[in-house]
Design a protein around this motif. Structure first.
Motif, PDB file in Angstrom:
ATOM      1  N   THR A  53      -9.808  40.259  18.174  1.00  0.00           N
ATOM      2  CA  THR A  53      -9.370  40.024  19.550  1.00  0.00           C
ATOM      3  C   THR A  53     -10.398  40.589  20.519  1.00  0.00           C
ATOM      4  O   THR A  53     -10.714  39.978  21.545  1.00  0.00           O
ATOM      5  CB  THR A  53      -8.009  40.684  19.798  1.00  0.00           C
ATOM      6  N   TYR A  54     -10.984  41.741  20.170  1.00  0.00           N
ATOM      7  CA  TYR A  54     -11.993  42.333  21.030  1.00  0.00           C
ATOM      8  C   TYR A  54     -13.222  41.448  21.076  1.00  0.00           C
ATOM      9  O   TYR A  54     -13.776  41.162  22.136  1.00  0.00           O
ATOM     10  CB  TYR A  54     -12.346  43.729  20.518  1.00  0.00           C
ATOM     11  N   GLU A  65      -1.690  46.274  24.614  1.00  0.00           N
ATOM     12  CA  GLU A  65      -0.818  45.337  23.904  1.00  0.00           C
ATOM     13  C   GLU A  65      -0.075  46.040  22.790  1.00  0.00           C
ATOM     14  O   GLU A  65       1.111  45.817  22.572  1.00  0.00           O
ATOM     15  CB  GLU A  65      -1.647  44.193  23.339  1.00  0.00           C
ATOM     16  N   SER A  71       0.340  43.364  17.537  1.00  0.00           N
ATOM     17  CA  SER A  71      -0.701  42.871  16.628  1.00  0.00           C
ATOM     18  C   SER A  71      -0.492  41.422  16.242  1.00  0.00           C
ATOM     19  O   SER A  71      -1.448  40.688  16.034  1.00  0.00           O
ATOM     20  CB  SER A  71      -0.683  43.650  15.324  1.00  0.00           C
ATOM     21  N   HIS A 105      -7.189  43.349  15.495  1.00  0.00           N
ATOM     22  CA  HIS A 105      -7.594  43.994  16.752  1.00  0.00           C
ATOM     23  C   HIS A 105      -9.082  43.820  16.991  1.00  0.00           C
ATOM     24  O   HIS A 105      -9.522  43.558  18.112  1.00  0.00           O
ATOM     25  CB  HIS A 105      -7.261  45.485  16.728  1.00  0.00           C
ATOM     26  N   MET A 107      -1.663  38.352  19.247  1.00  0.00           N
ATOM     27  CA  MET A 107      -2.790  38.461  20.175  1.00  0.00           C
ATOM     28  C   MET A 107      -3.563  37.152  20.183  1.00  0.00           C
ATOM     29  O   MET A 107      -3.907  36.631  19.125  1.00  0.00           O
ATOM     30  CB  MET A 107      -3.720  39.584  19.720  1.00  0.00           C
ATOM     31  N   GLU A 116      -6.692  34.609  22.227  1.00  0.00           N
ATOM     32  CA  GLU A 116      -7.788  34.453  23.183  1.00  0.00           C
ATOM     33  C   GLU A 116      -8.202  32.994  23.133  1.00  0.00           C
ATOM     34  O   GLU A 116      -7.704  32.234  22.313  1.00  0.00           O
ATOM     35  CB  GLU A 116      -8.982  35.344  22.774  1.00  0.00           C
ATOM     36  N   SER A 119     -11.136  39.924  24.542  1.00  0.00           N
ATOM     37  CA  SER A 119     -10.284  40.954  25.148  1.00  0.00           C
ATOM     38  C   SER A 119     -11.044  42.250  25.302  1.00  0.00           C
ATOM     39  O   SER A 119     -12.009  42.511  24.603  1.00  0.00           O
ATOM     40  CB  SER A 119      -9.072  41.222  24.254  1.00  0.00           C
ATOM     41  N   THR A 133     -10.932  46.560  25.292  1.00  0.00           N
ATOM     42  CA  THR A 133     -10.208  47.564  24.495  1.00  0.00           C
ATOM     43  C   THR A 133      -8.913  47.944  25.197  1.00  0.00           C
ATOM     44  O   THR A 133      -7.891  48.185  24.556  1.00  0.00           O
ATOM     45  CB  THR A 133     -11.053  48.824  24.284  1.00  0.00           C
ATOM     46  N   ASN A 141      -2.966  42.252  26.079  1.00  0.00           N
ATOM     47  CA  ASN A 141      -3.508  40.918  25.864  1.00  0.00           C
ATOM     48  C   ASN A 141      -2.484  39.835  26.196  1.00  0.00           C
ATOM     49  O   ASN A 141      -2.824  38.834  26.829  1.00  0.00           O
ATOM     50  CB  ASN A 141      -3.955  40.853  24.402  1.00  0.00           C
ATOM     51  N   GLN A 186      -7.039  46.006  26.995  1.00  0.00           N
ATOM     52  CA  GLN A 186      -6.039  44.970  26.747  1.00  0.00           C
ATOM     53  C   GLN A 186      -5.440  45.104  25.351  1.00  0.00           C
ATOM     54  O   GLN A 186      -4.246  44.910  25.165  1.00  0.00           O
ATOM     55  CB  GLN A 186      -6.681  43.586  26.889  1.00  0.00           C
ATOM     56  N   ILE A 187      -6.302  45.440  24.387  1.00  0.00           N
ATOM     57  CA  ILE A 187      -5.792  45.508  23.015  1.00  0.00           C
ATOM     58  C   ILE A 187      -4.887  46.722  22.838  1.00  0.00           C
ATOM     59  O   ILE A 187      -3.773  46.604  22.315  1.00  0.00           O
ATOM     60  CB  ILE A 187      -6.963  45.543  22.018  1.00  0.00           C
TER      61      ILE A 187
END
Lengths: 489, 403
Positions: free
Chosen positions: B124-125, B137, B152, B121, B155, B157, B129, B131, B145, B133-134
C-alpha cells in the motif's frame, strides 16, 4: 550550532555532543533533532505542533532523547504482566530482533523483542516484579551508548492506578518457616521457583531453600529427587507447625434430640424403602355415607356396635374378591395373585403405626370383623401383638376418618403388599336439590407395576357401590369386569 | 579537504566496509551504474530467463534503501502500536520481505496492477499511500487509507486491488484484472501475490488454467516465507517448488531477499507478458521475522536462533546496504541520514495515527451503492429505520470538515 556535513560529524557527535547537549537551548536541540536544514519546514513545525515523545523528554530534567518502553500487551486479553527475566543489562546494545525480557502473561511466558534499536539505558522493574499493568514504563532505550549514564537515577514520575506488589523472592528463608495459616512465597526469581507440587510440599514441610539444593531439572528447576536427596543427606526432620484448631460455630438454636425407638427406626427404614422402590399411583373416589350411617345407627339400636371401619374392611374384602387383580404381590417381576384376603388395619400407638391383620376378612361377617378389630387394637395398644399378627396381609386400610378434619390423604404401601386404602373424614355437603348428604373420600394408593389403573378403578367402583348402598354387599353387584367386552367388537 | 575527510572517516563498528578511503574517492568520481551479480534463478519450462548480471544506479540505490527502511520501520511501529493496544484485530507484518515488494515495484510501469492478501502494508505504501495513511488505517482513524473503515484487509490504491482477507481469494481476481487488461489491449501486467499457504488453494489452479488458456498477462507470484502460519512448507505441500506448480505455465524461482534479483526477474517477466506469451508463475524465496500475525509470537514453530541467523546473514536491507556501500554507490552516512529521516516520518505517522479522530456513525451507511437513490437502512427494530444521511464517505467527511 552549524551542522557540518560529512564524516567528521561522527567525531563530534559521539564525543562532545552529549556533554554540551544539556547546555544547548531547546531550539538548537530541535534543529539538531530534525537533522538537516534541507528537510522541509513542514516537518519541523509539525514536529513542534504535535505533542511528541521528544517534547515530553525535554520537559523533565533535560534528559537526552530516549524511547520509553511500556509493558506491551502480548495478547489481546492481557492486563497485567510479570517480568520473569531480563535478557539485557543496562548498557547493553539492543538490535532489531533481540529479546529484551521474558514476560509472563495470563496465558504463557513470552519473549518481548525490543521495539527500537539502541542501548538499554534503564530498567525500571527488576526481574520477578509481578502484576505490572499494561502501559507502565518498564525500561528506557537510547540511541547513543553515552546517554546511558544520564538515566542512572531515572524514575518514572507517572503514578499508576494500581500499586504493584513487592517482589517476593526465594531470598527470604524466614517465610518458609512461618505457620501454615500465613502466606506462602508463591513466585520469585525465574526458575528458582519452577517446581512441581510435590517439591513445593517438601519445601514447605522441611523448610528448604532453593539455593541450597542441587538442581537437575531441564530448566534449572528443583526436582523431587533433588529435594529428597538433600533431605536424606542432611537428615532433616519435618518442621512442626502449629495448627490452629478449627473453631466450631456456636449453635445458638435450642433443640432437643429425640432418639428413635427401635420400632420407629424400622418403620422409617421400611417407609423409605417402600417409597423409593415402589412406583405409587393414586386413585380417589368419594363415597356417599348416608345409607351406611343409617345402617350403623340401626344396628346400634339393635345393640350391635359396629364402626364405619368395619364396613370398610368388609367392603374392601368383597372388592378384593371381585377384583382379584388388586389382591396381588409383586415378586420376580410379576404380580402374584394372593389366595386369601387378609386386610391389615393401621393402628396408631404410642410407639408408632402398626398394622394388625384381619385374616380372611371376606369370610367374616361385619360382627366378626368388628370383634377381631377391637381385639387386635387392644393388643396393639398394649404392645402385645404377636409377629404373625402383623406380618403378612394382602391389603391395608389406613383410616383417618376419626380425625374428621382430614378430607383425604395418601399413604405409603407396606411391602410386600401392593395397595393401601387411605380413608378420609366425613363431610356434610349439599346436593343439587339442596339436600344434605355426607360423604368421605378414599384414595387407593397402589403399586403401578403390579396393579393396572383399570383394575384399581374397578376396585374403587365396586367399593363405592358397596358402601354407598350396603344392601348390595349381600348381593354381588354387577361389575363392569363381568361385562363381556368382546360383545362390543 | 578530501584527505582531511578521509582521515577523519571512521567506519562504524559493525559495518562490512573494507577500504574506507577508496570508497569516498570513487564516490566523488561518481560512476552512475554499478554492476552486480545476483544468485541464478531456477527456471521451469523456460529456455532462457532473467539475467544474473544487473546494473544499479545511485538514485535507485537510495530510493530502494529508503523504501525498504520505511516498510521495515512502519511494520515495527505497527507492531508496537498493536502491543500498546492501539491497533486491534488483525495485523500481519511484512518485516523481512521488503525486498520482494520494493524490487517488484521497481520493475512495474504505469498501469500495472497489483493484488495481494493481507500482508499488504508495504505494498500500500509503495503504490501511493503515505505511512500516516497506513498506520491511521490500522488504528481506524479518518486519516487512514480508507478512512479507518477496513484495516489491513481493505487497503486500496490506484491499480492496487487490496488487501484481501480470505486466503487465496485474490488469485482468481488477479487473473480477472489481467483479463481486463488484455481485453483493453493494454501493455500491462497484473502481479497476483499469494503466500506458500495459499499456494495449495484450488482456485489458484483454476485461475492458472484460464490464464494459460486465454494467454492473460498475469504473473502469479508466490511469496514463500517458509511457513503457512505455523506450518512449515514441508508439512503442508507435496511439492515445495512453488514455481513449478503452474505445470504448463512457465516458472522462475527468485531469491526474494535480494532486491536486485527480484527487480530483474520482474522486469524479464513483464517483458515476457507484454509480448503476449501468456502467464508466468514466480516464487520469491523470502523470510518473515515476525509471527504470522500479532497474535503469533513466531517462536513456537521455529527457534529464535533461526530468526536471528536469517537477520544476520540474509537480511534484505543490510545485504543491500553492504552491497551499495562497498561498491561505492552511496556512503554509509547518506544511508544513516535516510534512516533518521525514515524514523521521523514513521514517528510522525504514529502520532497522527494515535491522535486523530474516528469517522462518525453515519459513515456506516455511506458508500453502499455507487449509483442509486438514497437507501433506507433497516435497524434492529422497525422504528430504527434510517434513511441514508450521506451517500458517499466524501459527503461524510465534508460534513465533519475534513475535506
Amino acid at each position: 550550532m552549524r551542522r557540518i556535513p560529512g564524516p567528521s560529524i561522527s567525531l563530534i557527535s559521539n564525543a562532545i555532543l552529549p556533554r554540551i547537549r544539556p547546555c544547548l537551548s531547546q531550539i538548537a536541540i530541535n534543529r539538531e533533532l530534525s537533522g538537516n536544514a534541507a528537510l522541509p519546514h513542514r516537518t519541523r513545525t509539525l514536529h513542534q505542533k504535535l505533542e511528541g515523545k521528544q517534547m515530553r523528554n525535554f520537559s523533565s530534567a533535560s534528559l537526552p532523547t530516549h524511547i520509553k518502553v511500556p509493558l506491551p500487551a502480548l495478547s489481546p486479553t492481557m492486563e497485567l504482566g510479570t517480568i520473569v527475566a531480563w535478557h539485557k543489562k543496562e548498557g547493553d546494545q539492543v538490535a532489531e530482533g533481540d529479546l529484551l525480557c521474558d514476560i509472563e502473561t495470563d496465558k504463557a511466558t513470552m519473549g518481548f523483542e525490543t521495539p527500537e534499536e539502541g542501548y538499554l539505558a534503564k530498567i525500571l522493574f527488576e526481574a520477578g516484579t509481578r502484576d505490572i499493568p499494561i502501559g507502565k514504563l518498564v525500561c528506557i532505550i537510547v540511541s547513543n551508548k553515552d546517554d546511558v549514564a544520564a538515566f542512572a537515577s531515572f524514575k518514572d514520575e507517572q503514578t499508576t492506578p494500581k500499586t504493584t506488589t513487592p517482589p517476593k523472592t526465594e531470598a527470604k528463608p524466614a517465610e518458609t518457616k512461618e505457620p501454615a495459616a500465613s502466606q506462602e512465597t508463591k513466585h520469585g526469581a525465574h526458575n528458582s521457583e519452577l517446581m512441581g507440587p510435590a517439591v513445593r510440599l517438601l519445601f514447605h514441610h522441611y523448610g528448604l531453600k532453593a539455593e541450597d539444593i542441587k538442581r537437575s531439572g531441564p530448566k534449572q528447576n528443583v526436582l523431587k529427587e533433588d529435594a529428597l536427596a538433600y533431605i536424606a543427606s542432611k537428615k532433616l526432620q519435618p518442621i512442626k507447625r502449629e495448627t490452629k484448631p478449627v473453631q466450631q460455630a456456636k449453635d445458638t438454636t435450642k433443640y432437643e434430640d429425640i432418639p428413635l425407638t427401635n420400632i420407629r427406626s424400622i418403620i422409617a427404614k421400611r417407609l423409605l424403602q417402600s417409597k423409593q422402590t415402589i412406583p405409587h399411583e393414586y386413585l380417589s373416589i368419594d363415597i356417599r355415607s348416608d345409607k351406611l350411617n343409617a345402617l350403623r345407627r340401626d344396628l346400634k339400636n339393635k345393640k350391635i356396635a359396629v364402626s364405619i371401619n368395619d364396613f370398610l374392611v368388609k367392603g374392601c374384602a368383597l372388592g378384593l374378591r371381585a377384583v382379584p387383580e388388586v389382591n396381588v404381590q409383586w415378586s420376580n417381576q410379576t404380580s402374584v395373585l394372593m389366595q386369601t384376603v387378609d386386610i391389615s388395619i393401621a393402628v396408631a400407638t404410642e410407639t408408632g403405626l402398626i398394622t394388625p391383620i384381619v385374616f380372611g376378612a371376606d369370610r367374616l361377617g361385619i360382627m366378626g370383623i368388628s370383634e377381631k378389630t377391637k381385639e387386635l387394637a387392644k393388643k396393639a395398644k398394649a404392645n402385645k401383638l404377636a409377629p404373625n399378627e402383623f406380618q403378612g396381609g394382602t391389603f391395608t386400610i389406613s383410616n383417618l376418618g376419626m380425625f374428621g378434619s382430614v378430607t383425604n390423604f395418601t399413604a405409603i404401601i407396606n411391602p410386600p403388599q401392593s395397595a393401601i386404602l387411605a380413608v378420609g373424614g366425613p363431610r356434610s355437603e349439599l346436593d343439587e336439590e339442596l339436600n344434605t348428604f355426607s360423604r368421605f373420600a378414599v384414595t387407593l394408593c397402589y403399586d403401578s407395576r403390579a396393579i393396572s389403573a383399570d383394575s384399581a378403578k374397578r376396585f374403587l367402583a365396586h367399593l363405592s357401590q358397596s358402601l354407598s348402598d350396603p344392601e348390595l354387599m349381600l348381593v354381588e353387584p354387577l361389575l363392569e369386569s363381568q361385562f363381556d367386552f368382546s360383545k362390543l367388537l | 579537504m578530501l584527505s582531511v575527510l578521509s582521515k577523519g572517516f571512521k567506519p562504524a563498528a559493525n559495518s562490512t566496509v573494507a577500504a574506507a578511503t577508496t570508497v569516498t574517492s570513487t564516490r566523488l568520481a561518481s560512476t552512475n551504474d554499478v554492476n552486480f551479480t545476483v544468485q541464478s534463478y531456477k527456471l521451469h519450462k523456460l529456455d532462457n530467463g532473467p539475467k544474473t548480471s544487473v546494473t544499479l544506479n545511485r538514485t535507485d540505490a537510495l530510493d530502494f534503501y529508503r523504501k525498504m527502511q520505511v516498510i521495515r520501520r512502519m511494520e515495527s511501529a505497527a507492531g508496537n502500536l498493536y502491543k500498546e493496544k492501539k491497533i486491534r484485530g488483525f495485523c500481519h507484518l511484512y518485516s523481512g520481505q521488503e525486498a520482494c515488494a520494493v524490487g517488484m515495484k521497481a520493475a512495474m510501469t504505469e498501469g500495472d496492477a497489483v493484488i495481494t492478501a493481507y500482508r499488504c502494508h508495504g505494498w500500500t505504501y509503495l503504490l501511493g499511500s503515505t505511512t500516516t495513511q497506513i498506520l491511521a488505517e490500522l488504528t481506524g482513524r479518518i486519516a487512514g487509507n480508507v478512512y479507518g473503515k477496513g484495516g489491513s484487509m481493505h487497503m486500496y490504491e490506484k491499480n492496487f486491488y487490496g488487501g484481501n482477507g480470505i486466503v487465496g481469494a485474490q488469485q482468481p481476481l488477479g487473473a480477472g484484472v489481467a483479463f481486463a487488461m488484455k481485453y483493453r489491449n493494454q501493455k500491462n501486467v497484473c502481479l497476483t501475490l499469494y503466500g506458500d499457504g495459499a499456494a495449495n488453494q484450488g482456485q489458484l489452479f483454476e485461475a492458472t488454467n484460464m490464464a494459460k488458456l486465454w494467454g492473460l498477462p498475469v504473473i502469479f507470484i508466490c511469496e514463500n516465507n517458509g511457513f503457512g502460519m505455523g506450518t512449515p512448507i514441508e508439512r503442508a505441500s507435496a511439492s515445495t517448488d512453488y514455481y513449478t506448480r503452474g505445470d504448463y505455465v512457465p516458472g522462475i524461482w527468485v531469491d526474494g531477499m535480494d532486491i536486485l534479483a527480484v527487480r530483474e526477474a520482474l522486469r524479464w517477466s513483464k517483458e515476457y507478458c507484454d509480448a503476449g506469451k501468456g502467464p508466468l508463475m514466480l516464487e520469491m524465496a523470502t523470510y518473515r521475522y515476525h509471527g504470522h500475525s500479532m497474535s503469533d509470537p513466531g517462536t513456537s514453530y521455529r527457534t529464535r536462533d533461526e530468526i536471528q541467523n536469517v537477520r544476520k546473514t540474509r537480511d534484505p536491507i543490510t545485504g543491500f546496504k553492504d552491497r551499495v556501500v562497498t561498491s561505492g554507490l552511496v556512503t554509509e552516512d547518506e544511508l544513516k541520514e535516510i534512516d533518521k529521516d525514515v524514523r521521523k516520518e514513521v514517528e510522525e505517522a504514529v502520532k497522527i495515527a494515535t491522535t486523530d479522530g474516528v469517522l462518525p456513525p453515519e459513515a456506516l451507511y455511506a458508500d453502499i451503492y455507487a449509483n442509486t437513490a438514497t437507501q433506507e437502512i433497516r435497524g434492529a427494530t422497525i422504528d430504527e429505520t434510517v434513511k441514508q444521511p450521506f451517500k458517499t464517505t466524501t459527503e461524510v467527511l465534508k460534513s465533519i470538515g475534513r475535506l
